[in-house]
Design a protein around this motif. Structure first.
Motif, PDB file in Angstrom:
ATOM      1  N   SER A 110      -1.770   8.735   6.864  1.00  9.94           N
ATOM      2  CA  SER A 110      -1.877  10.080   6.298  1.00  9.94           C
ATOM      3  C   SER A 110      -1.087  11.100   7.107  1.00  9.94           C
ATOM      4  CB  SER A 110      -3.346  10.504   6.211  1.00  9.94           C
ATOM      5  OG  SER A 110      -3.946  10.443   7.486  1.00  9.94           O
ATOM      6  N   SER A 111      -0.853  10.794   8.392  1.00  5.64           N
ATOM      7  CA  SER A 111      -0.114  11.718   9.258  1.00  5.64           C
ATOM      8  C   SER A 111       1.330  11.263   9.421  1.00  5.64           C
ATOM      9  CB  SER A 111      -0.776  11.793  10.635  1.00  5.64           C
ATOM     10  OG  SER A 111       0.034  12.515  11.551  1.00  5.64           O
ATOM     11  N   SER A 112       2.262  12.188   9.307  1.00 10.45           N
ATOM     12  CA  SER A 112       3.681  11.858   9.475  1.00 10.45           C
ATOM     13  C   SER A 112       4.010  11.546  10.927  1.00 10.45           C
ATOM     14  CB  SER A 112       4.553  13.021   8.986  1.00 10.45           C
ATOM     15  OG  SER A 112       4.252  14.201   9.708  1.00 10.45           O
ATOM     16  N   ASP A 113       3.094  11.821  11.842  1.00 12.19           N
ATOM     17  CA  ASP A 113       3.315  11.525  13.259  1.00 12.19           C
ATOM     18  C   ASP A 113       2.996  10.074  13.600  1.00 12.19           C
ATOM     19  OD1 ASP A 113       4.046  14.170  13.757  1.00 12.19           O
ATOM     20  OD2 ASP A 113       1.968  14.776  14.141  1.00 12.19           O
ATOM     21  N   GLU A 114       2.336   9.389  12.683  1.00 13.67           N
ATOM     22  CA  GLU A 114       1.961   8.000  12.917  1.00 13.67           C
ATOM     23  C   GLU A 114       2.982   7.056  12.284  1.00 13.67           C
ATOM     24  OE1 GLU A 114      -2.220   7.057  12.165  1.00 13.67           O
ATOM     25  OE2 GLU A 114      -2.538   9.202  11.888  1.00 13.67           O
ATOM     26  N   LYS A 115       3.023   5.843  12.819  1.00  9.94           N
ATOM     27  CA  LYS A 115       3.925   4.815  12.296  1.00  9.94           C
ATOM     28  C   LYS A 115       3.321   4.152  11.056  1.00  9.94           C
ATOM     29  CE  LYS A 115       7.033   4.464  15.821  1.00  9.94           C
ATOM     30  NZ  LYS A 115       8.491   4.410  15.724  1.00  9.94           N
ATOM     31  N   SER A 116       4.194   3.764  10.144  1.00  7.79           N
ATOM     32  CA  SER A 116       3.780   2.902   9.043  1.00  7.79           C
ATOM     33  C   SER A 116       3.738   1.468   9.553  1.00  7.79           C
ATOM     34  CB  SER A 116       4.755   3.027   7.874  1.00  7.79           C
ATOM     35  OG  SER A 116       4.745   4.330   7.343  1.00  7.79           O
ATOM     36  N   VAL A 117       3.003   0.609   8.858  1.00  4.50           N
ATOM     37  CA  VAL A 117       2.848  -0.783   9.294  1.00  4.50           C
ATOM     38  C   VAL A 117       3.254  -1.723   8.162  1.00  4.50           C
ATOM     39  CG1 VAL A 117       1.256  -2.558  10.118  1.00  4.50           C
ATOM     40  CG2 VAL A 117       0.985  -0.185  10.884  1.00  4.50           C
ATOM     41  N   LEU A 118       4.161  -2.622   8.474  1.00  2.00           N
ATOM     42  CA  LEU A 118       4.630  -3.638   7.537  1.00  2.00           C
ATOM     43  C   LEU A 118       4.010  -4.980   7.903  1.00  2.00           C
ATOM     44  CD1 LEU A 118       6.653  -4.932   5.450  1.00  2.00           C
ATOM     45  CD2 LEU A 118       8.307  -5.001   7.343  1.00  2.00           C
ATOM     46  N   VAL A 119       3.452  -5.671   6.911  1.00  2.05           N
ATOM     47  CA  VAL A 119       2.934  -7.020   7.115  1.00  2.05           C
ATOM     48  C   VAL A 119       3.577  -7.941   6.083  1.00  2.05           C
ATOM     49  CG1 VAL A 119       0.913  -8.519   7.130  1.00  2.05           C
ATOM     50  CG2 VAL A 119       0.723  -6.186   8.003  1.00  2.05           C
ATOM     51  N   VAL A 120       4.141  -9.035   6.560  1.00  2.00           N
ATOM     52  CA  VAL A 120       4.755 -10.043   5.690  1.00  2.00           C
ATOM     53  C   VAL A 120       3.966 -11.342   5.828  1.00  2.00           C
ATOM     54  CG1 VAL A 120       6.827 -11.403   5.207  1.00  2.00           C
ATOM     55  CG2 VAL A 120       7.048  -9.007   5.903  1.00  2.00           C
ATOM     56  N   ASP A 121       3.446 -11.851   4.715  1.00  2.00           N
ATOM     57  CA  ASP A 121       2.850 -13.188   4.702  1.00  2.00           C
ATOM     58  C   ASP A 121       3.924 -14.159   4.247  1.00  2.00           C
ATOM     59  OD1 ASP A 121       0.613 -11.674   5.108  1.00  2.00           O
ATOM     60  OD2 ASP A 121      -0.474 -12.363   3.349  1.00  2.00           O
ATOM     61  N   GLU A 122       4.135 -15.229   5.012  1.00  2.00           N
ATOM     62  CA  GLU A 122       5.149 -16.202   4.615  1.00  2.00           C
ATOM     63  C   GLU A 122       4.488 -17.486   4.135  1.00  2.00           C
ATOM     64  OE1 GLU A 122       6.440 -19.217   6.571  1.00  2.00           O
ATOM     65  OE2 GLU A 122       6.148 -18.626   8.665  1.00  2.00           O
ATOM     66  N   SER A 123       5.091 -18.079   3.114  1.00  2.00           N
ATOM     67  CA  SER A 123       4.582 -19.339   2.567  1.00  2.00           C
ATOM     68  C   SER A 123       5.742 -20.279   2.280  1.00  2.00           C
ATOM     69  CB  SER A 123       3.809 -19.087   1.263  1.00  2.00           C
ATOM     70  OG  SER A 123       2.719 -18.234   1.467  1.00  2.00           O
ATOM     71  N   HIS A 124       5.663 -21.477   2.844  1.00  2.00           N
ATOM     72  CA  HIS A 124       6.583 -22.541   2.450  1.00  2.00           C
ATOM     73  C   HIS A 124       5.967 -23.248   1.248  1.00  2.00           C
ATOM     74  CE1 HIS A 124       8.157 -21.936   6.530  1.00  2.00           C
ATOM     75  NE2 HIS A 124       9.230 -22.612   6.160  1.00  2.00           N
TER      76      HIS A 124
END
Length: 201
Positions: free
Chosen positions: A86-100
């Motif tokens: 919600s705050s522009s001072d904080e980092k966004s977080v990316l999560v990638v789930d990988e599947s073979h």
């Protein structure tokens, strides 16, 4: 103006700015087919997700699943989720789930975080990559991909998000030639209001 309409217009304008500087095209829905997406010969390409923070609204956004192919053989799937604070001072977080995939991707019961100690001879049927923090800037998120040796390498602005072992063409032979990536498709998981992704050269 309703919030969803405003958000959609904001994303469209953001993408138009990108289209002028790069060659991008909308990713095909998996039901309707695939796009060419050759990473052979050291090529690097991106999947672009138009994302913006509107006011002080935070969100957890399921961006869907990217499917990677060697021609018509599905080998890898990447499920992408982004948390926008919600705050522009904080980092966004990316999560990638990988599947073979089980057959052509040699899916097994191993597990790793895609960053720390990623063996070249293990092919997790499902694994959650380590959280990646980034600063969300207009027009959105570029998920960069390239092949390095026996791995698919995923990054954002040159910073490593994860690397994934490319499966051998013959799962019974660890010394067999590895699959390459030359096609891509996309599947959304729900009725999302966000703009669908694009592939950019």
């Amino acid at each position: 103006m309703p919030f969803k309409i405003f958000l959609a217009l904001t994303l469209v304008l953001a993408f138009c700015a990108v289209a002028h500087s790069q060659r991008c095209m909308r990713l095909a829905n998996n039901i309707n087919g695939m796009n060419d997406y050759s990473l052979a010969g050291g090529k690097a390409k991106s999947v672009f997700f138009p994302l913006v923070r509107v006011g002080t609204q935070g969100s957890l956004t399921d961006l869907g699943t990217i499917r990677l192919y060697n021609y018509h053989l599905p080998i890898l799937e990447l499920t992408v989720t982004v948390t926008i604070p919600s705050s522009s001072d904080e980092k966004s977080v990316l999560v990638v789930d990988e599947s073979h995939t089980l057959f052509h991707g040699c899916g097994d019961d191993t597990y790793n975080d895609c960053v720390t100690n990623v063996p070249e001879n293990q092919y997790p049927a499902w694994s959650i990559c380590k959280d990646f923090e980034f600063t969300l800037e207009k027009p959105g998120l570029y998920l960069e991909m390239k092949l390095e040796g026996k791995f698919l390498v995923i990054s954002v602005k040159g910073e490593l998000v994860g690397k994934i072992a490319l499966p051998p063409i013959d799962c019974r032979n660890a010394n067999a030639t590895r699959h390459t990536v030359n096609r891509i498709a996309y599947q959304t998981h729900e009725t999302n209001s966000h703009e669908k992704p694009y592939i950019c050269n």
